[in-house]
Enzyme design. Structure first.
Site, PDB file in Angstrom:
ATOM      1  CB  VAL A 165      -0.954  -0.018   1.217  1.00  0.00           C
ATOM      2  CG1 VAL A 165      -1.630   1.323   1.404  1.00  0.00           C
ATOM      3  CG2 VAL A 165      -1.985  -1.117   1.043  1.00  0.00           C
TER       4      VAL A 165
ATOM      5  CB  THR B  94      -4.114  -3.791  10.448  1.00  0.00           C
ATOM      6  OG1 THR B  94      -4.490  -3.847   9.069  1.00  0.00           O
ATOM      7  CG2 THR B  94      -3.851  -2.361  10.834  1.00  0.00           C
TER       8      THR B  94
ATOM      9  CB  CYS C 199      -7.227  -7.918   2.175  1.00  0.00           C
ATOM     10  SG  CYS C 199      -6.079  -6.541   1.964  1.00  0.00           S
TER      11      CYS C 199
ATOM     12  NE  ARG D 234       1.317  -9.688   2.794  1.00  0.00           N
ATOM     13  CZ  ARG D 234       1.043  -8.392   2.694  1.00  0.00           C
ATOM     14  NH1 ARG D 234       1.227  -7.611   3.735  1.00  0.00           N
ATOM     15  NH2 ARG D 234       0.593  -7.884   1.585  1.00  0.00           N
TER      16      ARG D 234
HETATM   17  N1  LIG Z   1      -1.848  -5.494   0.298  1.00  0.00           N
HETATM   18  C1  LIG Z   1      -3.063  -5.125  -0.075  1.00  0.00           C
HETATM   19  O1  LIG Z   1      -3.518  -5.527  -1.138  1.00  0.00           O
HETATM   20  C2  LIG Z   1      -3.888  -4.173   0.746  1.00  0.00           C
HETATM   21  C3  LIG Z   1      -5.023  -3.588   0.149  1.00  0.00           C
HETATM   22  C4  LIG Z   1      -5.798  -2.714   0.879  1.00  0.00           C
HETATM   23  C5  LIG Z   1      -5.460  -2.443   2.200  1.00  0.00           C
HETATM   24  N2  LIG Z   1      -4.366  -3.032   2.784  1.00  0.00           N
HETATM   25  C6  LIG Z   1      -4.068  -2.673   4.160  1.00  0.00           C
HETATM   26  O2  LIG Z   1      -2.980  -1.755   4.145  1.00  0.00           O
HETATM   27  C7  LIG Z   1      -2.142  -1.947   5.306  1.00  0.00           C
HETATM   28  C8  LIG Z   1      -0.716  -2.227   4.852  1.00  0.00           C
HETATM   29  O3  LIG Z   1      -0.701  -3.424   4.102  1.00  0.00           O
HETATM   30  P1  LIG Z   1       0.480  -3.780   3.095  1.00  0.00           P
HETATM   31  O4  LIG Z   1      -0.033  -4.900   2.260  1.00  0.00           O
HETATM   32  O5  LIG Z   1       0.994  -2.565   2.435  1.00  0.00           O
HETATM   33  O6  LIG Z   1       1.565  -4.324   4.129  1.00  0.00           O
HETATM   34  P2  LIG Z   1       3.105  -4.685   3.826  1.00  0.00           P
HETATM   35  O7  LIG Z   1       3.480  -5.730   4.793  1.00  0.00           O
HETATM   36  O8  LIG Z   1       3.287  -4.953   2.353  1.00  0.00           O
HETATM   37  O9  LIG Z   1       3.880  -3.356   4.151  1.00  0.00           O
HETATM   38  C9  LIG Z   1       3.911  -2.791   5.405  1.00  0.00           C
HETATM   39  C10 LIG Z   1       5.253  -2.093   5.579  1.00  0.00           C
HETATM   40  O10 LIG Z   1       5.188  -1.391   6.810  1.00  0.00           O
HETATM   41  C11 LIG Z   1       6.458  -1.471   7.422  1.00  0.00           C
HETATM   42  N3  LIG Z   1       6.272  -1.180   8.838  1.00  0.00           N
HETATM   43  C12 LIG Z   1       5.708  -1.927   9.812  1.00  0.00           C
HETATM   44  N4  LIG Z   1       5.662  -1.262  10.967  1.00  0.00           N
HETATM   45  C13 LIG Z   1       6.221  -0.046  10.730  1.00  0.00           C
HETATM   46  C14 LIG Z   1       6.459   1.083  11.527  1.00  0.00           C
HETATM   47  N5  LIG Z   1       6.097   1.118  12.809  1.00  0.00           N
HETATM   48  N6  LIG Z   1       7.073   2.140  10.971  1.00  0.00           N
HETATM   49  C15 LIG Z   1       7.443   2.112   9.666  1.00  0.00           C
HETATM   50  N7  LIG Z   1       7.215   1.071   8.855  1.00  0.00           N
HETATM   51  C16 LIG Z   1       6.610   0.008   9.379  1.00  0.00           C
HETATM   52  C17 LIG Z   1       6.934  -2.876   7.116  1.00  0.00           C
HETATM   53  O11 LIG Z   1       8.338  -2.983   7.228  1.00  0.00           O
HETATM   54  C18 LIG Z   1       6.434  -3.054   5.678  1.00  0.00           C
HETATM   55  O12 LIG Z   1       7.411  -2.692   4.729  1.00  0.00           O
HETATM   56  C19 LIG Z   1      -2.802  -3.085   6.082  1.00  0.00           C
HETATM   57  O13 LIG Z   1      -3.678  -2.552   7.015  1.00  0.00           O
HETATM   58  C20 LIG Z   1      -3.598  -3.828   5.009  1.00  0.00           C
HETATM   59  O14 LIG Z   1      -4.684  -4.524   5.552  1.00  0.00           O
HETATM   60  C21 LIG Z   1      -3.576  -3.869   2.069  1.00  0.00           C
END
Ligand SMILES: NC(=O)c1ccc[n+]([C@@H]2O[C@H](COP(=O)([O-])OP(=O)(O)OC[C@H]3O[C@@H](n4cnc5c(N)ncnc54)[C@H](O)[C@@H]3O)[C@@H](O)[C@H]2O)c1
Length: 401
Positions: free
Chosen positions: A11, A83, A257, A325
């Site tokens: 994201v 999350t 998700c 994941r």
């Molecule tokens: N992947 C999807 O398709 C998608 C779609 C819609 C919503 N989301 C939501 O978006 C959010 C993020 O998901 P994602 O898929 O991007 O996750 P991800 O695991 O791909 O990326 C998260 C990043 O955050 C970093 N991180 C964690 N804690 C941190 C902190 N305290 N400070 C700085 N960086 C930190 C991690 O190192 C990682 O690189 C989640 O809530 C998810 O449910 C994801």
């Protein structure tokens, strides 16, 4: 304007790449190896080209950092951290709390804080705002808004520009500034009356998918018991021009998700005394698919898998991306191994996973297709073992759901 995006995963990096066309973006991530990778102009996310990142870096529009003090002077902070569920399969807001700590401690002048991470209704108002305030050394009146992310990694037809985006601020000023920000790169913004509505809508979108996938997975078991092709029955139902939406059966649901978000909704429901039996049951049905598939495979192979070389094709949770994941492949492999099968897997998009490497597509007694990437040759799958069980409906000539 300085935009800081906390979390540079699926994201956060996607939003950074779009925002970088209009603003100066700081991509903050506490994974310093990832930060170095990004600063060298390499993207780790499908949908964000390395060339885009290199262009932004060259023009001074993007920089990654793992130093929290770099968040100072941000005008807008976008939070995009995981999350997940904790080990009791309950919402785990610890990453969100850590992000709030960084904002609270280092963003010392009023900024607009937008949460894009998925969570239950009330998270912005009752968790993020108080958490940031509790970590701030002085009283700073940040503005707060939510705009849940809808990105579908690997998808080409819908992106940040043409996917309508929900948003709501805690105050009218927060809403107005949020709209101003996203309207630079998103064509359709939909304001809702409160952050809680946006949070609930996001959870319901993915719960809708989870429940319908469970329903079609149950239907696949019913049609098999009745000796009917599930795919033919679904195609037949899909000729109805209204009131029906086709979902496909498979080995389960994966990714960050669909297996996770419905549990956030169910937990919030149960905390408020409302039943979430349907959501809980859908989750169970999807989790049980792996066991069902292994039972079918064993039944077709003399009832025993002991000592059989089984090749699982595709361990990513969906085609054409490397994301593993919550992948259903993990449960399929666990069940195969618990039956004594010797399991290896082929997935050159993923490459290495849980200390194991992708093996060539050949030489198995049994092949089970969990995810079919476009790059994987259909004839190669059929030639990889005398018995092939396909959970995707894409491998013509194989046994299947
Ligand atoms: N992947 C999807 O398709 C998608 C779609 C819609 C919503 N989301 C939501 O978006 C959010 C993020 O998901 P994602 O898929 O991007 O996750 P991800 O695991 O791909 O990326 C998260 C990043 O955050 C970093 N991180 C964690 N804690 C941190 C902190 N305290 N400070 C700085 N960086 C930190 C991690 O190192 C990682 O690189 C989640 O809530 C998810 O449910 C994801």
């Amino acid at each position: 304007m300085k935009i800081s995006v906390i979390g540079q995963g699926y994201v956060g990096l996607t939003i950074s790449a779009f925002a970088g066309k209009h603003f100066n973006v700081l991509g903050f991530d506490n994974n310093s190896a990832l930060v170095a990778h990004l600063n060298s102009g390499k993207s780790h996310i499908e949908g964000v080209e390395s060339s885009t990142l290199q262009e932004l870096i060259k023009n001074g529009r993007y920089r990654a950092s793992s130093i929290p003090s770099d968040l100072a002077d941000s005008n807008i902070v976008v939070i995009a951290v995981p999350t997940p569920l904790d080990n009791q399969r309950k919402p785990d807001l610890s990453y969100l709390d850590a992000a709030c700590k960084a904002v609270g401690e280092y963003v010392e002048s009023p900024a607009l804080v937008i949460n894009e991470s998925t969570s239950f209704p009330g998270t912005l108002r009752n968790f993020i705002k108080p958490s940031i305030e509790s970590y701030s050394k002085s009283q700073i009146n940040h503005l707060y808004a939510i705009s849940p992310e809808r990105v579908d990694p690997g998808r080409r037809d819908f992106n940040q520009e043409n996917t309508p985006r929900l948003f709501a601020g805690l105050t009218p000023e927060a809403s107005r500034k949020t709209k101003e920000f996203y309207s630079k790169f998103c064509h359709e913004l939909v304001e809702v009356s409160s952050p809680e509505v946006a949070e609930a809508a996001k959870l319901f979108e993915n719960t809708f998918r989870q429940v319908n996938i469970a329903l079609v997975n149950e239907f696949a078991q019913i049609t098999n018991a009745l000796g009917i092709s599930v795919y033919e029955a679904l195609d037949a139902a899909d000729t109805k021009p209204y009131g029906f939406m086709k979902f496909n059966p498979g080995a389960g649901v994966g990714g960050h998700c669909i297996p996770v978000d419905p549990i956030y909704l169910a937990s919030a429901a149960e905390e408020h005394g409302a039943p979430a039996t349907f959501i809980r049951r859908a989750n169970e049905v999807n989790l049980k698919m792996a066991e069902y598939i292994v039972r079918r495979v064993a039944a077709d192979n003399g009832g025993k898998l002991d000592g059989k070389n089984v090749l699982v094709v595709g361990v990513a949770y969906k085609p054409n991306i490397a994301d593993v994941r919550e992948t259903a492949a993990e449960l399929v492999i666990d069940h195969l191994r618990s039956q004594g099968a010797v399991v290896s897997w082929h997935d050159d998009v993923v490459g290495i996973w849980k200390g194991e490497s992708s093996v060539p597509l050949q030489g198995a007694d049994i092949t089970v297709v969990v995810t079919k990437h476009d790059s994987v040759d259909m004839n190669g799958i059929l030639a990889s073992a005398p018995y092939v069980f396909d959970t995707t409906g894409k491998v013509k000539g194989a046994k299947g759901l």
